[in-house]
Write a protein that holds these residues in place. Sequence first.
Motif, PDB file in Angstrom:
ATOM      1  N   UNK A 259       0.816  -1.212   0.000  1.00 48.69           N
ATOM      2  CA  UNK A 259       0.000   0.000   0.000  1.00 48.69           C
ATOM      3  C   UNK A 259       0.850   1.262   0.000  1.00 48.69           C
ATOM      4  N   UNK A 260       2.055   1.186   0.578  1.00 52.01           N
ATOM      5  CA  UNK A 260       2.902   2.384   0.619  1.00 52.01           C
ATOM      6  C   UNK A 260       3.375   2.816  -0.771  1.00 52.01           C
ATOM      7  N   UNK A 261       3.279   1.910  -1.751  1.00 48.74           N
ATOM      8  CA  UNK A 261       3.740   2.237  -3.105  1.00 48.74           C
ATOM      9  C   UNK A 261       2.681   2.952  -3.944  1.00 48.74           C
ATOM     10  N   UNK A 262       1.410   2.867  -3.549  1.00 50.75           N
ATOM     11  CA  UNK A 262       0.348   3.444  -4.370  1.00 50.75           C
ATOM     12  C   UNK A 262       0.530   4.950  -4.591  1.00 50.75           C
ATOM     13  N   UNK A 263       0.787   5.764  -3.545  1.00 49.74           N
ATOM     14  CA  UNK A 263       0.968   7.199  -3.808  1.00 49.74           C
ATOM     15  C   UNK A 263       2.139   7.493  -4.720  1.00 49.74           C
ATOM     16  N   UNK A 264       3.242   6.750  -4.561  1.00 49.18           N
ATOM     17  CA  UNK A 264       4.410   6.971  -5.411  1.00 49.18           C
ATOM     18  C   UNK A 264       4.121   6.587  -6.859  1.00 49.18           C
ATOM     19  N   UNK A 265       3.370   5.513  -7.031  1.00 50.49           N
ATOM     20  CA  UNK A 265       3.020   5.087  -8.383  1.00 50.49           C
ATOM     21  C   UNK A 265       2.126   6.114  -9.070  1.00 50.49           C
ATOM     22  N   UNK A 266       1.165   6.666  -8.322  1.00 55.07           N
ATOM     23  CA  UNK A 266       0.286   7.685  -8.893  1.00 55.07           C
ATOM     24  C   UNK A 266       1.066   8.956  -9.217  1.00 55.07           C
ATOM     25  N   UNK A 267       1.963   9.358  -8.319  1.00 58.33           N
ATOM     26  CA  UNK A 267       2.776  10.552  -8.581  1.00 58.33           C
ATOM     27  C   UNK A 267       3.631  10.356  -9.832  1.00 58.33           C
ATOM     28  N   UNK A 268       4.227   9.174  -9.983  1.00 58.31           N
ATOM     29  CA  UNK A 268       5.037   8.897 -11.172  1.00 58.31           C
ATOM     30  C   UNK A 268       4.186   8.934 -12.431  1.00 58.31           C
ATOM     31  N   UNK A 269       2.974   8.356 -12.348  1.00 56.97           N
ATOM     32  CA  UNK A 269       2.088   8.346 -13.519  1.00 56.97           C
ATOM     33  C   UNK A 269       1.715   9.760 -13.935  1.00 56.97           C
ATOM     34  N   UNK A 270       1.381  10.619 -12.977  1.00 57.11           N
ATOM     35  CA  UNK A 270       1.005  11.999 -13.288  1.00 57.11           C
ATOM     36  C   UNK A 270       2.183  12.760 -13.901  1.00 57.11           C
ATOM     37  N   UNK A 271       3.369  12.604 -13.329  1.00 54.16           N
ATOM     38  CA  UNK A 271       4.544  13.299 -13.860  1.00 54.16           C
ATOM     39  C   UNK A 271       4.864  12.841 -15.284  1.00 54.16           C
ATOM     40  N   UNK A 272       4.780  11.547 -15.524  1.00 57.06           N
ATOM     41  CA  UNK A 272       5.067  11.024 -16.866  1.00 57.06           C
ATOM     42  C   UNK A 272       4.000  11.477 -17.858  1.00 57.06           C
ATOM     43  N   UNK A 273       2.742  11.341 -17.478  1.00 52.60           N
ATOM     44  CA  UNK A 273       1.647  11.625 -18.413  1.00 52.60           C
ATOM     45  C   UNK A 273       1.546  13.100 -18.757  1.00 52.60           C
ATOM     46  N   UNK A 274       1.694  13.982 -17.776  1.00 54.46           N
ATOM     47  CA  UNK A 274       1.349  15.385 -17.990  1.00 54.46           C
ATOM     48  C   UNK A 274       2.521  16.355 -17.995  1.00 54.46           C
ATOM     49  N   UNK A 275       3.720  15.903 -17.593  1.00 55.62           N
ATOM     50  CA  UNK A 275       4.824  16.852 -17.475  1.00 55.62           C
ATOM     51  C   UNK A 275       6.108  16.426 -18.188  1.00 55.62           C
ATOM     52  N   UNK A 276       6.280  15.153 -18.500  1.00 54.95           N
ATOM     53  CA  UNK A 276       7.498  14.706 -19.171  1.00 54.95           C
ATOM     54  C   UNK A 276       7.594  15.304 -20.575  1.00 54.95           C
ATOM     55  N   UNK A 277       8.720  15.964 -20.873  1.00 51.59           N
ATOM     56  CA  UNK A 277       8.968  16.591 -22.182  1.00 51.59           C
ATOM     57  C   UNK A 277       7.919  17.654 -22.524  1.00 51.59           C
ATOM     58  N   UNK A 278       7.395  18.308 -21.532  1.00 55.63           N
ATOM     59  CA  UNK A 278       6.370  19.326 -21.793  1.00 55.63           C
ATOM     60  C   UNK A 278       6.926  20.444 -22.669  1.00 55.63           C
ATOM     61  N   UNK A 279       8.179  20.795 -22.473  1.00 62.84           N
ATOM     62  CA  UNK A 279       8.820  21.840 -23.268  1.00 62.84           C
ATOM     63  C   UNK A 279       9.453  21.288 -24.534  1.00 62.84           C
ATOM     64  N   UNK A 280      10.008  20.089 -24.465  1.00 60.68           N
ATOM     65  CA  UNK A 280      10.839  19.593 -25.559  1.00 60.68           C
ATOM     66  C   UNK A 280      10.086  19.228 -26.822  1.00 60.68           C
TER      67      UNK A 280
END
Length: 519
Positions: A9-30
């Motif tokens: 259960x301790x991994x769920x918040x980290x997994x969601x945070x990683x998903x949000x960063x990858x989906x919406x912010x990775x290479x946003x400028x590039x």
Amino acid sequence: MTSQHGLPTRLWPWLLAAAVLIAFFLHLQGIPLFDLDEGAFSEATREMFTRHDFLTTYLNGEPRYAKPILIYWLQAASVAVFGVHTFAFRLPSSLAATAWVLAVFAFVRPRLGREAAFAAALVTACSLGVAVIGRAAIADALLNLFIALSLFDVYRYYETGRAAPRNRVFLWMALGFLTKGPIAMLAVPVSLLFFALRREWKAWLRAAFSPVGWVIFVAVAAPWYVAEYMHQGQAFIDGFFLKNNVGRYSSSMEHHDGDWLYYVAATLLVTLPFSGWVIRTVARLRHARSEPLDQFLWIWFGFVLLFFTFSATKLPHYMLYGCTPLFVLLARHREALRSRWLAFLPAVAFVAVVLALPRIAQSLAAQAPNGYYRMVLEQGSAVFGATYYIVPGLALIALLVLVFRPRWPVWQRTLLAGVLSTLVLMQTLMPTLGALQQQPVKDAGLLARKLGGPAVMWGIDMPSFSVYRQAVTPRQPPKPGDLVFIRADHLDRLAKLGRYKVLYDHGGVALARFLGPHG
């Protein structure tokens, strides 16, 4: 400590945070802005500053009535802080998409539990349609946020009968109305159908005719519409309401049409890599007769599906307006997902297609009848290097490991497959598509900015050129001395007008200096 069985259960918040960063912010400028839509929204926002007009939007000097004002204001605020950069234009959508995911989590947790809340939020963040729309410099991420918030508060009002969620429904609808217009009022027909089914007519009528609610709606939504009408007159009514709302529904615009099954296919597309999970959940529709939450979610999804099926103009991302309830239903009935092949085949197929894309592009380039697309695809040898295969190759191996890891429930492994698919999408596929289609446009725009002087677009409509050039570029025939942004396969048409000198020619687009008529 673990959840019922499977991932700690301790991994769920980290997994969601990683998903949000990858989906919406990775290479946003590039990744360069994609035309038409991202280029049009971004250029209209940029022109607000050059015209010192933050009431009416213009695109290359012409009034643009396609969408209301709110997304432009948010993009303008971002540009005021970060400057004229791709990151600044996209940031409001990324933040709205993040809020959308958090809204799903906040709605699901008190009703279905923490585990279901993380599952619903992860499905939302990692669905292909949400990931793409959620980082695009257009209005749809913001609109989907307000639609989700309004309908979540409809259900909260049904549960409690309290005024607070009822009044918030009107606030969210008003903000959505400022974002994209009447479609933001989906809460009205969906709530009517749901309350009628539950025989709660009095509760619905109290909400629908709430004086306080309508005061909130009018106070938030009306001022800009009134000001814009006073400033632009009938042209605004004709351009926004009649053409871009009534016209889009009653007749096909820009060749965006389809048959009766269009949005069934669109649903499976925008929910990739969870399409198999969707199919399994839809099969449980017959069990939703007595459970209020299930009824509400299915009515929401079903209304959007039917409403846009009857629309003449069809675009896949329209179905996202009805996918939020589907994401909640997937989490609610997650234990029903038992078939590994139904769960993992969409993700494996998606990553396999990405791996095969270089060969697909090569084959399409050889067969493309359109000169522009052939030139775009012929860049493949330069874009598809050896490093292209690293991320999707590793992801495919990881997916196959997940398929055969029986210790974890299928639905949990499917969520991990979703995060992997999103990484492939944003680390490999989107940058590649940007390099193929938009990098030449960006390079031409930057060169035109460096050269200075007047420029026109002729026989092409790619507004991102104006963004990178940081100047209005009208679509009109050239005059002597003009820079001409044009499709490379249309240079022969320019030759019929007169003499020219090619300054840039790559990836299907060209920048030329028009020297004047022959002789």
